[in-house]
Design a protein around this motif. Structure first.
Motif, PDB file in Angstrom:
ATOM      1  N   VAL A   1       0.857  -1.185   0.000  1.00 23.29           N
ATOM      2  CA  VAL A   1       0.000   0.000   0.000  1.00 23.29           C
ATOM      3  C   VAL A   1       0.892   1.234   0.000  1.00 23.29           C
ATOM      4  N   ASP A   2       0.726   2.095  -1.012  1.00 21.71           N
ATOM      5  CA  ASP A   2       1.453   3.355  -1.133  1.00 21.71           C
ATOM      6  C   ASP A   2       0.494   4.523  -1.006  1.00 21.71           C
ATOM      7  N   ALA A   3       0.927   5.572  -0.306  1.00 23.72           N
ATOM      8  CA  ALA A   3       0.160   6.806  -0.209  1.00 23.72           C
ATOM      9  C   ALA A   3       0.836   7.883  -1.044  1.00 23.72           C
ATOM     10  N   SER A   4       0.052   8.709  -1.752  1.00 23.16           N
ATOM     11  CA  SER A   4       0.619   9.796  -2.548  1.00 23.16           C
ATOM     12  C   SER A   4      -0.244  11.042  -2.406  1.00 23.16           C
ATOM     13  N   GLY A   5       0.397  12.201  -2.447  1.00 25.65           N
ATOM     14  CA  GLY A   5      -0.316  13.466  -2.439  1.00 25.65           C
ATOM     15  C   GLY A   5      -0.859  13.890  -1.097  1.00 25.65           C
ATOM     16  N   GLY A   6      -0.532  13.189  -0.021  1.00 21.44           N
ATOM     17  CA  GLY A   6      -1.048  13.535   1.292  1.00 21.44           C
ATOM     18  C   GLY A   6      -0.012  14.227   2.157  1.00 21.44           C
ATOM     19  N   THR A   7      -0.409  14.579   3.362  1.00 25.13           N
ATOM     20  CA  THR A   7       0.485  15.192   4.333  1.00 25.13           C
ATOM     21  C   THR A   7       0.584  14.301   5.558  1.00 25.13           C
ATOM     22  N   GLY A   8       1.741  14.360   6.226  1.00 22.71           N
ATOM     23  CA  GLY A   8       1.977  13.513   7.377  1.00 22.71           C
ATOM     24  C   GLY A   8       3.034  12.476   7.066  1.00 22.71           C
ATOM     25  N   VAL A   9       3.089  11.438   7.871  1.00 23.29           N
ATOM     26  CA  VAL A   9       4.098  10.400   7.682  1.00 23.29           C
ATOM     27  C   VAL A   9       3.869   9.650   6.370  1.00 23.29           C
ATOM     28  N   CYS A  10       2.651   9.220   6.102  1.00 28.81           N
ATOM     29  CA  CYS A  10       2.253   8.646   4.804  1.00 28.81           C
ATOM     30  C   CYS A  10       3.192   7.544   4.324  1.00 28.81           C
ATOM     31  N   GLY A  11       3.521   6.610   5.189  1.00 27.39           N
ATOM     32  CA  GLY A  11       4.475   5.572   4.848  1.00 27.39           C
ATOM     33  C   GLY A  11       3.903   4.500   3.948  1.00 27.39           C
ATOM     34  N   THR A  12       4.796   3.796   3.262  1.00 29.60           N
ATOM     35  CA  THR A  12       4.431   2.611   2.498  1.00 29.60           C
ATOM     36  C   THR A  12       4.401   1.420   3.441  1.00 29.60           C
ATOM     37  N   THR A  13       3.395   0.602   3.320  1.00 30.24           N
ATOM     38  CA  THR A  13       3.301  -0.583   4.167  1.00 30.24           C
ATOM     39  C   THR A  13       2.908  -1.784   3.333  1.00 30.24           C
ATOM     40  N   GLY A  14       2.903  -2.946   3.944  1.00 31.19           N
ATOM     41  CA  GLY A  14       2.504  -4.143   3.234  1.00 31.19           C
ATOM     42  C   GLY A  14       3.374  -5.327   3.586  1.00 31.19           C
ATOM     43  N   CYS A  15       3.147  -6.392   2.857  1.00 30.80           N
ATOM     44  CA  CYS A  15       3.934  -7.623   2.986  1.00 30.80           C
ATOM     45  C   CYS A  15       4.281  -8.075   1.582  1.00 30.80           C
ATOM     46  N   VAL A  16       5.540  -7.902   1.182  1.00 34.21           N
ATOM     47  CA  VAL A  16       5.948  -8.196  -0.189  1.00 34.21           C
ATOM     48  C   VAL A  16       6.645  -9.548  -0.302  1.00 34.21           C
ATOM     49  N   THR A  17       6.682 -10.284   0.782  1.00 30.55           N
ATOM     50  CA  THR A  17       7.330 -11.589   0.801  1.00 30.55           C
ATOM     51  C   THR A  17       6.333 -12.685   0.455  1.00 30.55           C
ATOM     52  N   ASP A  18       6.772 -13.713  -0.248  1.00 29.30           N
ATOM     53  CA  ASP A  18       5.932 -14.879  -0.506  1.00 29.30           C
ATOM     54  C   ASP A  18       6.000 -15.783   0.731  1.00 29.30           C
ATOM     55  N   LEU A  19       5.112 -15.516   1.699  1.00 29.75           N
ATOM     56  CA  LEU A  19       5.118 -16.291   2.942  1.00 29.75           C
ATOM     57  C   LEU A  19       4.693 -17.732   2.734  1.00 29.75           C
ATOM     58  N   ASN A  20       4.030 -18.029   1.633  1.00 29.40           N
ATOM     59  CA  ASN A  20       3.628 -19.411   1.379  1.00 29.40           C
ATOM     60  C   ASN A  20       4.837 -20.337   1.257  1.00 29.40           C
ATOM     61  N   ARG A  21       5.963 -19.782   0.831  1.00 26.51           N
ATOM     62  CA  ARG A  21       7.163 -20.590   0.646  1.00 26.51           C
ATOM     63  C   ARG A  21       7.852 -20.909   1.962  1.00 26.51           C
ATOM     64  N   MET A  22       7.552 -20.118   3.015  1.00 26.33           N
ATOM     65  CA  MET A  22       8.182 -20.357   4.310  1.00 26.33           C
ATOM     66  C   MET A  22       7.165 -20.715   5.380  1.00 26.33           C
ATOM     67  N   CYS A  23       5.949 -21.051   4.964  1.00 24.96           N
ATOM     68  CA  CYS A  23       4.879 -21.367   5.905  1.00 24.96           C
ATOM     69  C   CYS A  23       5.136 -22.724   6.569  1.00 24.96           C
ATOM     70  N   PRO A  24       5.067 -22.805   7.906  1.00 27.08           N
ATOM     71  CA  PRO A  24       5.218 -24.107   8.580  1.00 27.08           C
ATOM     72  C   PRO A  24       4.140 -25.079   8.121  1.00 27.08           C
ATOM     73  N   ASN A  25       4.464 -26.348   8.109  1.00 26.89           N
ATOM     74  CA  ASN A  25       3.522 -27.361   7.629  1.00 26.89           C
ATOM     75  C   ASN A  25       2.196 -27.311   8.362  1.00 26.89           C
ATOM     76  N   GLU A  26       2.240 -27.032   9.675  1.00 24.43           N
ATOM     77  CA  GLU A  26       1.010 -27.048  10.457  1.00 24.43           C
ATOM     78  C   GLU A  26       0.093 -25.873  10.136  1.00 24.43           C
ATOM     79  N   LEU A  27       0.606 -24.855   9.405  1.00 18.88           N
ATOM     80  CA  LEU A  27      -0.210 -23.705   9.028  1.00 18.88           C
ATOM     81  C   LEU A  27      -0.584 -23.710   7.545  1.00 18.88           C
ATOM     82  N   ARG A  28      -0.063 -24.642   6.793  1.00 22.61           N
ATOM     83  CA  ARG A  28      -0.313 -24.644   5.357  1.00 22.61           C
ATOM     84  C   ARG A  28      -1.783 -24.921   5.054  1.00 22.61           C
ATOM     85  N   ALA A  29      -2.318 -24.167   4.102  1.00 22.53           N
ATOM     86  CA  ALA A  29      -3.703 -24.357   3.665  1.00 22.53           C
ATOM     87  C   ALA A  29      -3.696 -24.966   2.274  1.00 22.53           C
TER      88      ALA A  29
END
Length: 281
Positions: free
Chosen positions: A108-136
């Motif tokens: 998520v990117d913010a543009s044209g605003g005022t304040g901290v307006c940081g970029t956030t998100g999760c850009v990692t493929d967590l499916n590749r490091m997901c423990p077996n007990e959490l895999r769907a």
């Protein structure tokens, strides 16, 4: 392909769609009214017939249609959540949450605003490091520990229903290590909630290091290609790193995660979606 879903919270004016499809590099924009709150997520592995009937492998909303029609994502799903400012409270609040698990990367990117307006998100493929007990399923998504085990200490419920009693688990810390700006458990507020005033927001599904917009980009026009900016989100740990952890919340409050978020902003918000599906989903 990614099939975004949209859920507006009670009392918010709905956006123009509750579900649609996006091919690689495509985009679509919406305007949200002041005070709007809700969540966005990406569905994957969807199949719809000529009448628009069907379902998705991950993030399905159970509507049996392309549109979610007021239904939320079936966990596990990566969520982008917003509360837009209005009136005397002009700040927008936004976050990317893994509290309901993970199915694909989101930025998520913010543009044209005022304040901290940081970029956030999760850009990692967590499916590749997901423990077996959490895999769907066949590994297309990674469950939360709450969904997988149902224990109160993972769900922040019962006697664990407060910041003093509910603490990160080994599973949520693994998610936090990989995606340090995303919500990893119910009370992960300090490093996971972002604010901005009067901004436009771009939600990118499956971002790459060359496709992610800079948080300082002032353009609000949705992009259908790639840029040369570097990702603003911290790089993830690699598969094979030891997990660390935290707990999970089964019913995630729309637009506010586990924090109390107020309605703010006098201007309309433009929300853009961009899909760069370069991962093996």
């Amino acid at each position: 392909m990614v099939w975004p879903g949209i859920l507006s919270s009670a009392g918010s004016t709905p956006l123009d769609s509750t579900g649609f499809d996006l091919g690689p590099g495509e985009s679509r924009s919406f305007q949200a009214s002041p005070g709007w709150s809700g969540r966005f997520w990406g569905r994957t592995g969807c199949t719809f017939d000529a009448n628009g009937q069907g379902s998705c492998t991950t993030g399905d909303c159970g509507s049996n249609q392309m549109s979610c029609n007021g239904a939320g994502a079936t966990p596990p799903a990566t969520l982008a959540e917003f509360t837009i400012g209005s009136g005397s409270n002009p700040q927008d609040f936004y976050d990317v949450s893994l509290v309901d698990g993970y199915n694909l990367p989101i930025a998520v990117d913010a543009s044209g605003g005022t304040g901290v307006c940081g970029t956030t998100g999760c850009v990692t493929d967590l499916n590749r490091m997901c423990p077996n007990e959490l895999r769907a399923g066949d590994g297309q998504a990674c469950k939360s520990a709450c969904e997988a085990f149902g224990n109160p200490e993972y769900c922040c419920s019962g006697s664990f229903g407060s910041p003093d009693t509910c603490h990160p688990s080994v599973y949520s810390q693994m998610f936090k290590s990989a995606c340090p700006r995303s919500y990893s458990y119910a009370y992960d507020d300090a490093t996971s909630t972002f604010t901005c005033t009067g901004a436009d927001y771009t939600i990118t599904f499956c971002p790459t290091s060359t496709s992610q917009k800079s948080s300082t980009d002032s353009s609000v026009t949705p992009s259908t290609g790639t840029t040369n900016t570097s990702p603003m989100i911290p790089k993830a740990t690699q598969p094979g790193d030891d997990p660390n952890g935290s707990s999970w919340l089964p019913s995630f409050t729309i637009g506010g995660s586990s924090t109390q978020i107020f309605n703010n902003t006098l201007t309309w918000m433009l929300i853009s979606f961009i899909v760069f599906c370069n991962l093996q989903l």
